[in-house]
Enzyme design. Structure first.
Site, short mmCIF file in Angstrom:
data_model
loop_
_atom_site.label_atom_id
_atom_site.label_comp_id
_atom_site.label_asym_id
_atom_site.label_seq_id
_atom_site.Cartn_x
_atom_site.Cartn_y
_atom_site.Cartn_z
N GLN A 134 0.85 -1.26 0.08
CA GLN A 134 0.11 -0.05 -0.18
C GLN A 134 0.94 1.17 -0.02
O GLN A 134 1.71 1.53 0.76
CB GLN A 134 -0.84 -0.02 1.30
CG GLN A 134 -1.83 1.17 1.28
CD GLN A 134 -1.25 2.39 2.31
OE1 GLN A 134 -0.45 2.10 3.07
NE2 GLN A 134 -1.31 3.81 1.89
N THR A 162 -3.32 4.37 -1.94
CA THR A 162 -4.56 5.18 -1.14
C THR A 162 -4.74 6.67 -1.35
O THR A 162 -3.65 7.13 -1.29
CB THR A 162 -4.11 4.93 0.33
OG1 THR A 162 -4.11 3.57 0.71
CG2 THR A 162 -5.07 5.59 1.36
N HIS A 273 -12.10 4.56 4.80
CA HIS A 273 -10.78 4.51 5.80
C HIS A 273 -11.51 4.26 7.31
O HIS A 273 -11.02 4.75 8.07
CB HIS A 273 -9.95 5.97 5.78
CG HIS A 273 -8.43 5.80 5.73
ND1 HIS A 273 -7.66 5.82 4.84
CD2 HIS A 273 -7.72 5.47 6.73
CE1 HIS A 273 -6.40 5.55 5.15
NE2 HIS A 273 -6.48 5.45 6.51
N ASP A 304 -13.77 -2.24 2.16
CA ASP A 304 -13.64 -2.16 3.49
C ASP A 304 -14.34 -1.07 4.35
O ASP A 304 -14.80 -0.13 3.63
CB ASP A 304 -12.27 -2.12 3.85
CG ASP A 304 -11.46 -0.66 3.69
OD1 ASP A 304 -11.95 0.26 4.37
OD2 ASP A 304 -10.44 -0.68 3.13
N GLY A 306 -15.96 -0.98 8.61
CA GLY A 306 -17.18 -1.21 9.44
C GLY A 306 -17.43 -2.81 9.25
O GLY A 306 -18.68 -2.95 10.20
N ARG A 328 -9.52 -2.92 11.81
CA ARG A 328 -9.27 -3.01 13.17
C ARG A 328 -9.47 -4.29 14.07
O ARG A 328 -8.96 -4.74 15.10
CB ARG A 328 -10.43 -1.89 13.86
CG ARG A 328 -10.14 -0.58 13.53
CD ARG A 328 -11.27 0.37 14.16
NE ARG A 328 -11.05 1.97 13.89
CZ ARG A 328 -11.62 2.39 13.00
NH1 ARG A 328 -12.57 1.70 12.01
NH2 ARG A 328 -11.75 3.68 12.79
C1 LIG Z 1 -4.74 1.28 13.23
C2 LIG Z 1 -5.00 1.73 11.56
C3 LIG Z 1 -4.12 1.98 10.73
C4 LIG Z 1 -4.19 2.40 9.57
N1 LIG Z 1 -3.17 2.42 8.40
C5 LIG Z 1 -3.62 2.75 7.35
C6 LIG Z 1 -2.51 2.95 6.42
O1 LIG Z 1 -1.50 2.99 6.69
N2 LIG Z 1 -2.96 2.84 4.97
C7 LIG Z 1 -4.20 2.76 4.59
O2 LIG Z 1 -4.49 2.82 3.31
N3 LIG Z 1 -5.11 2.41 5.44
C8 LIG Z 1 -4.83 2.54 6.77
N4 LIG Z 1 -6.02 2.13 7.66
C9 LIG Z 1 -7.27 1.95 7.18
C10 LIG Z 1 -7.56 0.50 7.03
O3 LIG Z 1 -6.81 0.10 5.88
C11 LIG Z 1 -8.84 0.51 6.54
O4 LIG Z 1 -9.46 1.13 5.49
C12 LIG Z 1 -9.97 0.58 7.69
O5 LIG Z 1 -9.37 -0.11 8.97
C13 LIG Z 1 -11.10 -0.39 7.44
O6 LIG Z 1 -12.11 -0.04 8.47
P1 LIG Z 1 -12.31 -1.21 9.86
O7 LIG Z 1 -11.21 -0.96 10.54
O8 LIG Z 1 -13.66 -0.67 9.93
O9 LIG Z 1 -12.31 -2.77 9.34
C14 LIG Z 1 -5.63 2.06 8.91
C15 LIG Z 1 -6.77 1.71 9.85
C16 LIG Z 1 -6.50 1.50 11.15
C17 LIG Z 1 -7.36 0.99 12.04
#
Ligand SMILES: Cc1cc2nc3c(=O)[nH]c(=O)nc-3n(C[C@H](O)[C@H](O)[C@H](O)COP(=O)(O)O)c2cc1C
Length: 376
Positions: A134, A162, A273, A304, A306, A328
């Site tokens: 990513q 992203t 996100h 992705d 929720g 998460r």
């Molecule tokens: C702790 C954390 C760090 C994240 N870091 C990134 C990242 O570095 N790059 C990115 O594209 N998305 C990042 N995300 C977003 C996730 O890729 C994803 O879109 C999101 O967690 C999905 O939602 P959910 O947590 O409800 O499943 C991050 C999410 C969390 C919870």
């Protein structure tokens, strides 16, 4: 072998979250769990998924069920993958490696963040080829190109770009705790860590998590730096430069998705996100429905944001996804119970998907469609 340090009793994502909340320093839990603004957007999206109701069908023989899904010409044994997350090792030491091993075991994709706490090369090896890199789309083309080349050299076949972080969303729960990346320990954090000795001792023993893709000729990563200069021209250049599969992540608008399809992007990842960028954002699950209508039945859409159960995953496929990712929940499971917690959560989600298929009278994921859901 059972992990002697964790008494894990996970039956749902909420169980894992509850245990993670008890075990992690407040600052780390708020980093993982937090969202933009007051978190209404994050909650509203989960509520919108919950409000979709599934339509059971009966008396179909559903003895032989298959939860595997083809994605970019390979079979993922599971209908979900791991969303890229920065600094995963904050959940527990070696969290990234646990995720990579999980991906290897189930042939499922694991997203490796630009801000990962394990290098992209080690993640590729440990995941046995199931890692997707990513990239945070920065205005600095040289820096982006250097990372793209490095991912190519490491054997990555899929790049996730992203695009929903032109500026990092304001996440008050992080701000209140003084969360910084790279990680800084001041007096406030010291008290927090002293109150969570199990996490603190194991993190002290393994060394504090680093931004492993940076340092040396790759410079420093500033999470808060602006990416507001990134535009369609830059996407076109990256499409030219990257010969493998290109996924654009963080899309909520049908005309944006359509434009990406026309530009030769291989898949669009519909995502808010996880509500971390814009509190007032529209619900990602509704955006998935509208984007599916716009791009047609065949174009690959990933989803992705929720998803918290196997039923949620089935709903996302029914709304129009070709593959799903969770973020998460995997971090909660690791914080709750290390690799054992991660295996437990993965088994639970897989069983839930399979049982839900049975209730719907279906035997495989690819048969899911709009006929399986009704609005509340
Ligand atoms: C702790 C954390 C760090 C994240 N870091 C990134 C990242 O570095 N790059 C990115 O594209 N998305 C990042 N995300 C977003 C996730 O890729 C994803 O879109 C999101 O967690 C999905 O939602 P959910 O947590 O409800 O499943 C991050 C999410 C969390 C919870």
């Amino acid at each position: 072998m059972p992990n002697m340090f964790f008494d894990t009793d996970i039956h749902t994502v909420s169980d894992a979250r509850h245990l993670a909340k008890k075990r992690l320093p407040w600052m780390v839990f708020d980093y993982i769990d937090g969202a933009a603004g007051d978190g209404f957007g994050e909650q509203a999206n989960r509520d919108a998924i919950r409000a979709l109701r599934l339509k059971p069908r009966v008396l179909n023989n559903v003895e032989q069920r298959d939860v595997s899904v083809p994605v970019f010409g390979k079979k993922s044994d599971l209908p979900f993958g791991i969303s890229p997350m920065g600094m995963c090792n904050l959940a527990a030491p070696k969290a990234d490696l646990m995720l990579a091993k999980l991906a290897a075991k189930h042939f499922m994709p694991v997203g490796v963040s630009t801000a990962a706490s394990t290098s992209l090369e080690v993640m590729m090896d440990t995941s046995e080829g199931n890692a997707w890199f990513q990239l945070y789309f920065s205005g600095n083309e040289d820096a982006s190109n250097a990372l793209i080349k490095r991912a190519q050299d490491a054997g990555y076949q899929t790049l996730i770009l992203t695009v929903d972080v032109p500026e990092v969303g304001r996440r008050p729960r992080e701000l209140r705790r003084g969360f910084k990346m790279p990680f800084k320990i001041g007096p406030r954090q010291f008290i927090d860590f002293a109150c969570h000795p199990q996490w603190s001792l194991s993190t002290l023993f393994h060394g504090k998590p680093e931004l492993a893709n940076f340092g040396g000729k790759f410079g420093e990563f500033d999470r808060t730096s602006s990416r507001a200069g990134a535009d369609w021209g830059l996407l076109a250049k990256i499409r030219d430069a990257w010969k493998g599969n290109l996924v654009v992540k963080g899309v909520l608008d049908p005309s944006d998705a359509l434009k990406m399809k026309k530009m030769g992007v291989d898949a669009v990842q519909v995502s808010s996100h996880g509500g971390r960028q814009l509190d007032g954002s529209l619900n990602a699950i509704n955006a998935l429905r509208d984007i599916r209508k716009a791009v047609g039945a065949k174009y690959p859409l990933f989803y992705d944001s929720g998803l918290r159960s196997g039923e949620d995953i089935v709903k996302a496929y029914a709304v129009g996804a070709n593959f799903t990712f969770l973020g998460r929940p995997f971090s909660y499971a690791i914080a709750a119970g290390g690799s054992r917690g991660l295996d437990q959560l993965t088994d639970i989600l897989t069983q839930e998907v399979s049982i839900t298929l049975a209730q719907l009278g279906e035997t495989n994921i690819v048969s899911l469609g709009a006929n399986h859901i009704v609005a509340a």
